[in-house]
Write a protein that holds these residues in place. Sequence first.
Motif, PDB file in Angstrom:
ATOM      1  N   ILE A 193      11.650   8.171   9.711  1.00  0.00           N
ATOM      2  CA  ILE A 193      11.119   6.804   9.571  1.00  0.00           C
ATOM      3  C   ILE A 193      11.749   5.897  10.638  1.00  0.00           C
ATOM      4  N   ILE A 194      13.073   5.984  10.768  1.00  0.00           N
ATOM      5  CA  ILE A 194      13.789   5.156  11.748  1.00  0.00           C
ATOM      6  C   ILE A 194      13.372   5.547  13.171  1.00  0.00           C
ATOM      7  N   ALA A 252      -4.890   8.465  -1.986  1.00  0.00           N
ATOM      8  CA  ALA A 252      -4.743   8.696  -0.546  1.00  0.00           C
ATOM      9  C   ALA A 252      -5.855   8.009   0.234  1.00  0.00           C
ATOM     10  N   LYS A 253      -7.055   8.007  -0.335  1.00  0.00           N
ATOM     11  CA  LYS A 253      -8.189   7.368   0.334  1.00  0.00           C
ATOM     12  C   LYS A 253      -7.932   5.856   0.507  1.00  0.00           C
ATOM     13  N   GLY A 289       8.263   9.058  -4.562  1.00  0.00           N
ATOM     14  CA  GLY A 289       7.912  10.466  -4.792  1.00  0.00           C
ATOM     15  C   GLY A 289       6.989  11.053  -3.740  1.00  0.00           C
ATOM     16  N   ALA A 290       6.641  10.259  -2.732  1.00  0.00           N
ATOM     17  CA  ALA A 290       5.654  10.691  -1.736  1.00  0.00           C
ATOM     18  C   ALA A 290       6.115  10.293  -0.337  1.00  0.00           C
ATOM     19  N   TRP A 291       7.438  10.287  -0.154  1.00  0.00           N
ATOM     20  CA  TRP A 291       8.013   9.711   1.064  1.00  0.00           C
ATOM     21  C   TRP A 291       7.474  10.360   2.331  1.00  0.00           C
ATOM     22  N   ARG A 292       7.485  11.706   2.330  1.00  0.00           N
ATOM     23  CA  ARG A 292       7.078  12.416   3.539  1.00  0.00           C
ATOM     24  C   ARG A 292       5.582  12.198   3.829  1.00  0.00           C
ATOM     25  N   ASP A 293       4.750  12.325   2.806  1.00  0.00           N
ATOM     26  CA  ASP A 293       3.307  12.145   3.018  1.00  0.00           C
ATOM     27  C   ASP A 293       2.997  10.719   3.464  1.00  0.00           C
ATOM     28  N   ILE A 353       0.852  -1.188   0.000  1.00  0.00           N
ATOM     29  CA  ILE A 353       0.000   0.000   0.000  1.00  0.00           C
ATOM     30  C   ILE A 353       0.889   1.240   0.000  1.00  0.00           C
ATOM     31  N   GLY A 354       0.289   2.402  -0.208  1.00  0.00           N
ATOM     32  CA  GLY A 354       1.085   3.625  -0.151  1.00  0.00           C
ATOM     33  C   GLY A 354       0.612   4.690  -1.106  1.00  0.00           C
TER      34      GLY A 354
END
Length: 247
Positions: free
Chosen positions: A162-163, A107-108, A130-134, A87-88
């Motif tokens: 993340i860590i 996102a949903k 491309g959406a790491w932070r979100d 997912i993601g």
Amino acid sequence: MYDTHAHLADLPENAVRRSKAAGLKGVIAMSTTLATCRETLRLRDLHPSFVWATLGVHPTEFFNDDLEATLELIKANQKRCVAIGEIGLDYWHKLVRKNETQRARQAKFYIAQLAVARELDLPVSIHSRGAWRDCLVLASEHGPGCGVFHWYSGPLDVLDAIIDSGYYVSCTPALEGSPELRAAMERAPIERILVETDSPVWIKSLNRPSEPMDVQLTIDHLSELKELPREDVRATTARNAEALFRL
Ligand SMILES: [Zn+2]
């Protein structure tokens, strides 16, 4: 060693036999659509205690998939899976990049699957291109608090977060040639790294699609990068996989 991320539903059936012959202890088999969820469960039943299933809809495969049907399937099969995935979010996908409606729908799907993972107390396998932070922000808000950011090649400040949040990151044979993946794996502690193939992704150096047995390449590259004996990398990453997926 385990391959912690393989798309077995997209591989020839004898890939499992070859991975056993190569000495793997198990394969975490990813689902990407409702159809591959069913196929992954079939493979899991065929190879008990070797193939471990994850269930979910991938952020580039949701266009035709039905969210409610996926959530129902996950709940009905919660005892037969070890994680929710793959997912993601993927902001680089052409149908999402410039389309706000599709982005909101992506996102949903992600949020609903994070919530079901939290409800069922299952870890998540996250695709975050491309959406790491979100991906991290939403996982922290809605997710179960444990999981892996698969094939992590994003910014290093997000990696630190993340860590710090208790998640794992994983790497693939692409470690050989990807500067972003190398930088991330150099920085992440070995106690938080999982190894995988994302098979059947093409391996340039072998000029063929990958299979779970190629996780040995990931271990070779990682042991070189971390300047650690191959045996230690194999043992530590196997322990990490067993801890996260409760194998
Ligand atoms: Zn994948």
